[in-house]
Enzyme design. Structure first.
Site, short mmCIF file in Angstrom:
data_model
loop_
_atom_site.label_atom_id
_atom_site.label_comp_id
_atom_site.label_asym_id
_atom_site.label_seq_id
_atom_site.Cartn_x
_atom_site.Cartn_y
_atom_site.Cartn_z
N THR A 103 54.02 0.32 20.60
CA THR A 103 54.30 -0.85 20.45
C THR A 103 52.31 -1.31 20.15
O THR A 103 51.74 -0.65 21.15
CB THR A 103 54.94 -1.74 22.03
OG1 THR A 103 54.80 -2.86 21.27
CG2 THR A 103 54.40 -1.10 22.96
N GLU A 110 51.97 -3.86 21.48
CA GLU A 110 51.78 -4.32 22.97
C GLU A 110 50.43 -3.71 24.22
O GLU A 110 50.33 -4.50 24.85
CB GLU A 110 52.63 -5.06 23.94
CG GLU A 110 53.76 -6.06 23.32
CD GLU A 110 54.63 -6.94 23.98
OE1 GLU A 110 54.83 -6.76 24.91
OE2 GLU A 110 55.41 -7.29 22.95
N TYR A 127 55.80 -4.54 31.54
CA TYR A 127 56.77 -3.45 30.15
C TYR A 127 55.51 -2.79 29.17
O TYR A 127 55.09 -2.14 29.28
CB TYR A 127 56.95 -4.21 28.65
CG TYR A 127 57.58 -3.75 27.49
CD1 TYR A 127 58.69 -3.21 27.33
CD2 TYR A 127 56.69 -4.46 26.61
CE1 TYR A 127 58.39 -2.49 25.71
CE2 TYR A 127 56.88 -4.00 25.43
CZ TYR A 127 57.84 -2.76 25.28
OH TYR A 127 58.05 -1.97 23.97
N LYS A 168 54.07 0.87 28.90
CA LYS A 168 54.48 2.10 27.45
C LYS A 168 52.44 2.19 27.24
O LYS A 168 52.54 3.28 26.86
CB LYS A 168 54.39 0.88 26.61
CG LYS A 168 55.84 0.35 26.67
CD LYS A 168 56.94 1.56 25.91
CE LYS A 168 56.44 1.88 24.96
NZ LYS A 168 57.88 3.15 24.54
P1 NAD Z 1 65.95 -0.87 23.26
O1 NAD Z 1 66.27 -1.70 23.83
O2 NAD Z 1 66.83 -2.59 21.65
O3 NAD Z 1 66.72 0.31 22.99
C1 NAD Z 1 66.47 1.22 24.01
C2 NAD Z 1 67.17 2.23 24.29
O4 NAD Z 1 66.57 3.02 25.00
C3 NAD Z 1 68.55 1.61 24.69
O5 NAD Z 1 69.65 2.64 23.25
C4 NAD Z 1 68.88 1.87 25.70
O6 NAD Z 1 70.52 2.45 26.57
C5 NAD Z 1 68.03 3.48 25.88
N1 NAD Z 1 67.46 3.55 27.40
C6 NAD Z 1 66.95 2.89 28.30
N2 NAD Z 1 66.81 3.97 29.24
C7 NAD Z 1 66.91 4.63 28.73
C8 NAD Z 1 67.22 5.88 29.61
N3 NAD Z 1 66.42 5.85 31.13
N4 NAD Z 1 67.26 7.42 29.49
C9 NAD Z 1 67.85 7.37 27.95
N5 NAD Z 1 68.06 6.34 27.09
C10 NAD Z 1 67.56 5.26 27.57
O7 NAD Z 1 64.26 -1.30 22.67
P2 NAD Z 1 64.05 -1.08 21.26
O8 NAD Z 1 63.21 -2.38 20.87
O9 NAD Z 1 65.34 -0.32 20.33
O10 NAD Z 1 62.38 0.12 21.16
C11 NAD Z 1 62.88 1.39 21.19
C12 NAD Z 1 61.53 1.51 21.19
O11 NAD Z 1 60.66 1.27 20.42
C13 NAD Z 1 60.71 2.03 22.77
O12 NAD Z 1 60.48 2.38 23.14
C14 NAD Z 1 59.81 -0.19 22.32
O13 NAD Z 1 58.99 0.67 22.84
C15 NAD Z 1 59.44 0.52 20.51
N6 NAD Z 1 58.68 -0.88 20.61
C16 NAD Z 1 60.52 -1.47 20.06
C17 NAD Z 1 59.66 -2.55 19.47
C18 NAD Z 1 60.89 -4.13 19.06
O14 NAD Z 1 59.87 -5.07 18.26
N7 NAD Z 1 61.38 -4.01 18.93
C19 NAD Z 1 57.96 -2.92 18.94
C20 NAD Z 1 57.11 -1.40 18.89
C21 NAD Z 1 57.32 -0.37 19.80
O1 DAU Z 2 54.94 -6.44 20.03
C1 DAU Z 2 56.32 -5.47 20.08
C2 DAU Z 2 57.32 -6.34 20.95
O2 DAU Z 2 58.06 -7.49 20.80
C3 DAU Z 2 57.96 -4.78 21.49
O3 DAU Z 2 56.82 -3.46 21.72
C4 DAU Z 2 59.30 -5.59 22.28
O4 DAU Z 2 59.63 -4.42 22.79
C5 DAU Z 2 59.91 -6.77 22.00
O5 DAU Z 2 60.72 -7.06 22.54
C6 DAU Z 2 58.88 -7.75 21.48
O6 DAU Z 2 57.98 -8.22 22.06
P1 DAU Z 2 57.93 -9.58 22.22
O7 DAU Z 2 57.79 -10.39 23.89
O8 DAU Z 2 56.35 -10.28 21.33
O9 DAU Z 2 58.86 -10.13 22.16
P2 DAU Z 2 60.23 -11.11 22.01
O10 DAU Z 2 61.21 -11.68 21.49
O11 DAU Z 2 61.19 -11.34 23.48
O12 DAU Z 2 59.40 -12.66 21.86
C7 DAU Z 2 58.82 -13.31 21.18
C8 DAU Z 2 58.17 -15.07 21.55
O13 DAU Z 2 58.86 -15.28 21.29
C9 DAU Z 2 57.61 -14.16 21.92
O14 DAU Z 2 56.42 -14.78 22.00
C10 DAU Z 2 58.05 -15.16 23.70
C11 DAU Z 2 59.11 -16.24 22.87
N1 DAU Z 2 60.47 -16.39 22.90
C12 DAU Z 2 61.25 -15.16 23.27
C13 DAU Z 2 62.60 -15.55 23.60
C14 DAU Z 2 63.34 -14.64 24.34
C15 DAU Z 2 60.12 -18.46 23.49
O15 DAU Z 2 59.58 -19.01 22.79
N2 DAU Z 2 61.86 -18.01 23.56
C16 DAU Z 2 62.51 -16.68 24.17
O16 DAU Z 2 64.03 -17.15 24.70
#
Ligand code: NAD
Ligand code: DAU
Length: 350
Positions: A132, A134, A157, A161
């Site tokens: 990520t 982050e 978090y 990572k």
């Molecule tokens: P998510 O939370 O939607 O999915 C995570 C998945 O991992 C789930 O299916 C969960 O069941 C599985 N999991 C969790 N713990 C586990 C364990 N101990 N063993 C096996 N499986 C397990 O997450 P996401 O948003 O799809 O993110 C996927 C990856 O991408 C993560 O590594 C996250 O850090 C990274 N990432 C996410 C974002 C974002 O915006 N969502 C952005 C950049 C990077």
């Molecule tokens: O930047 C990549 C990351 O983006 C990933 O690594 C993370 O897995 C993913 O969860 C996401 O993190 P953020 O913390 O940026 O995402 P989130 O959707 O939780 O929040 C986005 C922005 O919105 C953040 O500034 C917090 C704000 N927020 C979030 C929630 C859930 C609110 O204002 N209210 C809310 O209820």
């Protein structure tokens, strides 16, 4: 070339799009989706792939060392695309240790299993770690994260990572383990669990509930449509340089409050609401502790080296996302019953 690819976390948000792309595009590859099916994992995301001959789902936990070692002995995965993680910042603030267990220890267990499986015979092997933006901490009003930006994580978090990224790199340096890492910005799109900003607010608008904006709403994120992330992962997997890091971003910065207003506008149009209806639900609430002010990615390396760029505009992607959630109310009500309700109560106090 035939490949035996382990994708971890494939039942989650991004993982399900990656699994789908690989299963549908590469019939010659065998894709194994390993997922513990935590609250964030949902096999419904992939139910139409169940009968595909090149796809196998395995339920299991990456922190279970004996299980993971046995799995590598059995299938001898030549490649790993590692997405399994605890992924929500707010949950990491409440329970940091769960993030260390999965994101750090789980990654270590996978790295060891991969290393022990191949010993030093790493020809045509790859450990692809999904990370990520982050990990870089926060930006001020200007500047972008590049691959050279120092790590400076602020939440449990992002610290977990960052730690896993360091271990992957260290295994590359120490054991010549072939790896690549990508650090991506905020994803949005179909199948995202409604604890994250966009699906949470869509769900709340559908249910006429307050939209809890943290702090003053002037926090900035760089949003990328999830299918464009999956396309980038495909490219890096096949063409990325080993031992390299690539930043992936949407060239698409939004202040939270502006994004929320656009979302409200699009929801009102879609639901035939009077203009301004959804915006009335905006409620400013207590800020997230350690809230990072701004993330923004310089994605010029992946653009110049691999020719990747986002394929949809934010307006298009957001519209597709809204359409999907409104067309999939059964999915949405399925994931917002049970554990979600108690999470919501604790997080938002109502
Ligand atoms: P998510 O939370 O939607 O999915 C995570 C998945 O991992 C789930 O299916 C969960 O069941 C599985 N999991 C969790 N713990 C586990 C364990 N101990 N063993 C096996 N499986 C397990 O997450 P996401 O948003 O799809 O993110 C996927 C990856 O991408 C993560 O590594 C996250 O850090 C990274 N990432 C996410 C974002 C974002 O915006 N969502 C952005 C950049 C990077
Ligand atoms: O930047 C990549 C990351 O983006 C990933 O690594 C993370 O897995 C993913 O969860 C996401 O993190 P953020 O913390 O940026 O995402 P989130 O959707 O939780 O929040 C986005 C922005 O919105 C953040 O500034 C917090 C704000 N927020 C979030 C929630 C859930 C609110 O204002 N209210 C809310 O209820």
């Amino acid at each position: 070339m035939n490949r035996n690819i382990l994708i971890t976390g494939g039942a989650g948000f991004i993982g399900s799009h990656v699994v789908r792309l690989f299963v549908e595009k590469y019939s010659e590859y065998r894709i194994y989706n390993l997922d513990a099916l935590t609250y964030a994992g949902n096999l419904e995301n992939l139910s139409d792939l169940e009968s595909s001959s090149n796809y196998t789902f395995i339920k299991g936990d990456i922190t279970d060392e004996n299980f993971i070692n046995a799995l590598f002995l059995k299938y001898r995965f030549d490649s790993v695309i590692h997405l399994a993680a605890e992924s929500h910042v707010d949950r990491s603030i409440k329970d940091p240790l769960a993030f260390v267990k999965t994101n750090v220890i789980g990654t270590m267990i996978l790295l060891n299993a991969f290393k022990n499986c191949w010993n030093t015979n790493f020809n045509d092997k790859l450990f692809y770690h999904i990370s990520t933006d982050e990990v870089y901490g926060t930006l001020g009003e200007i500047g972008l994260f590049t691959e050279q930006t120092s790590y400076d994580p602020n939440s449990p978090y992002s610290a977990s990572k960052a730690s896993s990224d360091h271990f992957v790199r260290a295994y590359g340096e120490t054991y010549n383990l072939p790896y690549v890492i990508t650090n991506c910005s905020n994803n949005y799109g179909q199948n995202q669990f409604p604890e994250k900003l966009i699906p949470l607010f869509i769900n709340n608008i559908i249910n006429d509930k307050p939209l809890p904006v943290y702090g003053d709403g002037n926090y900035t994120r760089d949003w990328l449509y999830v299918k464009d992330h999956a396309i980038a992962i495909d490219l890096v997997f096949h063409k990325g340089k080993q031992g390299n890091t690539y930043n992936i971003g949407g060239f698409n910065e939004w202040k939270n409050i502006d994004l929320v207003k656009l979302l409200c506008e699009q929801m009102d149009t879609k639901l035939n609401n009077e203009k301004g209806t959804s915006e009335k639900l905006i409620t400013y609430v207590k800020d997230r502790p350690g809230h990072d002010l701004r993330y923004a990615i310089d994605a010029s390396k992946i653009n110049q080296e691999l020719g990747w760029k986002p394929s949809v505009t934010f307006e298009q992607g957001l519209k597709r996302t809204i359409d999907w959630y409104l067309d999939n109310e059964r999915w949405l009500s399925g994931v917002t019953s049970g554990e979600y309700q108690s999470y919501y109560q604790k997080q938002y106090n109502h």
